[in-house]
Design a protein around this motif. Sequence first.
Motif, PDB file in Angstrom:
ATOM      1  N   VAL A  65       0.891  -1.291  -0.017  1.00  0.00           N
ATOM      2  CA  VAL A  65      -0.061  -0.035  -0.003  1.00  0.00           C
ATOM      3  C   VAL A  65       0.877   1.318  -0.079  1.00  0.00           C
ATOM      4  N   ALA A  66       1.921   1.186   0.705  1.00  0.00           N
ATOM      5  CA  ALA A  66       2.785   2.411   0.887  1.00  0.00           C
ATOM      6  C   ALA A  66       3.664   2.595  -0.422  1.00  0.00           C
ATOM      7  N   ALA A  67       3.854   1.553  -1.104  1.00  0.00           N
ATOM      8  CA  ALA A  67       4.560   1.717  -2.518  1.00  0.00           C
ATOM      9  C   ALA A  67       3.478   2.229  -3.483  1.00  0.00           C
ATOM     10  N   LEU A  68       2.519   1.634  -3.587  1.00  0.00           N
ATOM     11  CA  LEU A  68       1.385   2.261  -4.419  1.00  0.00           C
ATOM     12  C   LEU A  68       1.171   3.613  -4.164  1.00  0.00           C
ATOM     13  N   GLY A  69       0.958   3.958  -2.926  1.00  0.00           N
ATOM     14  CA  GLY A  69       0.581   5.217  -2.424  1.00  0.00           C
ATOM     15  C   GLY A  69       1.391   6.187  -2.985  1.00  0.00           C
ATOM     16  N   SER A  70       2.857   5.937  -2.791  1.00  0.00           N
ATOM     17  CA  SER A  70       3.961   6.688  -3.337  1.00  0.00           C
ATOM     18  C   SER A  70       3.780   6.916  -4.758  1.00  0.00           C
ATOM     19  N   ILE A  71       3.543   6.012  -5.509  1.00  0.00           N
ATOM     20  CA  ILE A  71       3.508   6.263  -7.196  1.00  0.00           C
ATOM     21  C   ILE A  71       2.414   7.124  -7.532  1.00  0.00           C
ATOM     22  N   VAL A  72       1.242   6.918  -6.635  1.00  0.00           N
ATOM     23  CA  VAL A  72       0.087   8.048  -6.944  1.00  0.00           C
ATOM     24  C   VAL A  72       0.592   9.374  -6.729  1.00  0.00           C
ATOM     25  N   HIS A  73       1.148   9.576  -5.400  1.00  0.00           N
ATOM     26  CA  HIS A  73       1.653  11.060  -5.144  1.00  0.00           C
ATOM     27  C   HIS A  73       2.777  11.479  -6.057  1.00  0.00           C
ATOM     28  N   VAL A  74       3.878  10.636  -6.335  1.00  0.00           N
ATOM     29  CA  VAL A  74       4.899  11.095  -7.118  1.00  0.00           C
ATOM     30  C   VAL A  74       4.121  11.775  -8.454  1.00  0.00           C
ATOM     31  N   GLY A  75       3.335  10.768  -9.094  1.00  0.00           N
ATOM     32  CA  GLY A  75       2.875  11.081 -10.358  1.00  0.00           C
ATOM     33  C   GLY A  75       1.879  12.235 -10.381  1.00  0.00           C
ATOM     34  N   PHE A  76       1.238  12.469  -9.543  1.00  0.00           N
ATOM     35  CA  PHE A  76       0.342  13.716  -9.137  1.00  0.00           C
ATOM     36  C   PHE A  76       1.189  15.142  -9.088  1.00  0.00           C
ATOM     37  N   TRP A  77       1.812  15.055  -7.926  1.00  0.00           N
ATOM     38  CA  TRP A  77       2.646  16.204  -7.397  1.00  0.00           C
ATOM     39  C   TRP A  77       3.789  16.744  -8.656  1.00  0.00           C
ATOM     40  N   VAL A  78       4.480  15.980  -8.952  1.00  0.00           N
ATOM     41  CA  VAL A  78       5.328  16.456 -10.200  1.00  0.00           C
ATOM     42  C   VAL A  78       4.637  16.564 -11.394  1.00  0.00           C
ATOM     43  N   THR A  79       3.659  16.013 -11.705  1.00  0.00           N
ATOM     44  CA  THR A  79       2.898  16.412 -12.982  1.00  0.00           C
ATOM     45  C   THR A  79       2.257  17.818 -12.604  1.00  0.00           C
ATOM     46  N   LEU A  80       1.713  18.234 -11.372  1.00  0.00           N
ATOM     47  CA  LEU A  80       1.106  19.290 -10.951  1.00  0.00           C
ATOM     48  C   LEU A  80       2.170  20.470 -10.907  1.00  0.00           C
ATOM     49  N   VAL A  81       3.363  20.373 -10.569  1.00  0.00           N
ATOM     50  CA  VAL A  81       4.302  21.192 -10.589  1.00  0.00           C
ATOM     51  C   VAL A  81       4.871  21.673 -11.916  1.00  0.00           C
ATOM     52  N   PHE A  82       4.803  20.640 -12.991  1.00  0.00           N
ATOM     53  CA  PHE A  82       5.208  21.034 -14.348  1.00  0.00           C
ATOM     54  C   PHE A  82       3.986  21.685 -15.097  1.00  0.00           C
ATOM     55  N   PHE A  83       2.735  21.397 -14.651  1.00  0.00           N
ATOM     56  CA  PHE A  83       1.693  22.118 -15.079  1.00  0.00           C
ATOM     57  C   PHE A  83       1.316  23.589 -14.752  1.00  0.00           C
ATOM     58  N   VAL A  84       1.756  23.709 -13.565  1.00  0.00           N
ATOM     59  CA  VAL A  84       1.976  25.239 -13.038  1.00  0.00           C
ATOM     60  C   VAL A  84       3.114  25.808 -13.697  1.00  0.00           C
ATOM     61  N   LEU A  85       4.368  25.172 -13.952  1.00  0.00           N
ATOM     62  CA  LEU A  85       5.209  25.795 -14.587  1.00  0.00           C
ATOM     63  C   LEU A  85       4.995  26.209 -16.160  1.00  0.00           C
ATOM     64  N   GLU A  86       4.510  25.119 -16.739  1.00  0.00           N
ATOM     65  CA  GLU A  86       3.837  25.637 -18.168  1.00  0.00           C
ATOM     66  C   GLU A  86       2.969  26.495 -18.505  1.00  0.00           C
ATOM     67  N   ARG A  87       1.928  26.426 -17.419  1.00  0.00           N
ATOM     68  CA  ARG A  87       0.822  27.672 -17.302  1.00  0.00           C
ATOM     69  C   ARG A  87       1.324  29.110 -17.103  1.00  0.00           C
ATOM     70  N   THR A  88       2.345  29.163 -16.173  1.00  0.00           N
ATOM     71  CA  THR A  88       2.816  30.560 -15.781  1.00  0.00           C
ATOM     72  C   THR A  88       3.865  31.086 -16.661  1.00  0.00           C
ATOM     73  N   GLY A  89       4.306  30.108 -17.221  1.00  0.00           N
ATOM     74  CA  GLY A  89       5.487  30.373 -18.437  1.00  0.00           C
ATOM     75  C   GLY A  89       6.754  30.675 -17.612  1.00  0.00           C
ATOM     76  N   ALA A  90       6.944  29.952 -16.509  1.00  0.00           N
ATOM     77  CA  ALA A  90       8.166  29.991 -15.374  1.00  0.00           C
ATOM     78  C   ALA A  90       9.259  29.696 -16.266  1.00  0.00           C
ATOM     79  N   ASP A  91      10.580  30.102 -16.179  1.00  0.00           N
ATOM     80  CA  ASP A  91      11.605  29.539 -16.674  1.00  0.00           C
ATOM     81  C   ASP A  91      12.416  28.676 -15.591  1.00  0.00           C
ATOM     82  N   THR A  92      12.544  27.373 -15.461  1.00  0.00           N
ATOM     83  CA  THR A  92      13.392  26.816 -14.603  1.00  0.00           C
ATOM     84  C   THR A  92      14.721  26.801 -14.680  1.00  0.00           C
TER      85      THR A  92
END
Length: 319
Positions: free
Chosen positions: A125-152
């Motif tokens: 359960v911990a491993a599956l939960g970590s997969i979900v969280h990693v996929g969601f939060w990493v994608t969310l960060v790049f979604f924000v970067l893409e929409r705001t036009g931020a330069d990494t």
Amino acid sequence: MTTTATLTERYISATIRSLRPEVQDDVRAELEASIADAIDARLEQGETPSAAERSVLTELGDPGILAAGYADRPLHLIGPKYYLVWWRLLKLLLIIVPICAFGGVMLGQLIDGAPTGEIIGTAVVAALGSIVHVGFWVTLVFFVLERTGADTGVRWSVDQLPEPTQNGAGRADAIASIVFLVLGAGAVFWDAFVGFFPTEGAPIALLNPALWPWGITFLLALFVAEALLAVVVYAQRRWTIGTAVVNTALAVVFAAWSLTLLLHGALINPEFLSFVFTDNGVTDETMRILTVITGFALVAFPLWDIVDGWIKTARARRS
């Protein structure tokens, strides 16, 4: 004797490794010709060979993007700007985080003395939960970067080109494996006849003396089998399904043998345990925790060896 690959060789290797095998040769030939022509043009303008090569490859850009063009594979998350950065980071985290979560939770449950079913269930359960969280939060960060036009600040350069891989069948890997196994065998004999742990009197052996002669003979036989496997892999110049299966069998046998002895109190020298722990007031609960940690290591290292062998086999089959 091995030679260092040129930047051009590294660039082409990084470009074609994700393409279908049937098109890799054609793409390699096309890139070699176009890069050579572009370098020659710069040489005629007075640039040095090294500067011309770096400039041409820099203009070509990230080999991942170039490969996507050859494969007609779109690079889009929310938009194409951060797709490759997102994808590379996500793949890396999806390898590291779930394994660490699974192993950490399992170790904690073992130390707590939880039932086997609860240990496995909680760790999964911990491993599956970590997969979900990693996929969601990493994608969310790049979604924000893409929409705001931020330069990494992330820029591709030729210095990021990887060295061409040899699928784990290189001479250095074979030599390192054999040297490691020879040192391991030497350590076993040193422990038996000299002792690793110093005392005010004679040094105390770490391994149980009762393992001699048959237990230690079995361990040395595993060492010899591992060394022979390293030689076979090097002779074939690649990992195969057969060598991966043999590597898996040897790792499972070692883990089962050592873990069984540990659980029956027959692996570690009782005199060593008494001198280091019991005589110094270490409690039974602490000894149990140390046993759990030791057992976890005896399973974790062979497991990684198994995974590493199959990864190398998969790479060899793709090449």
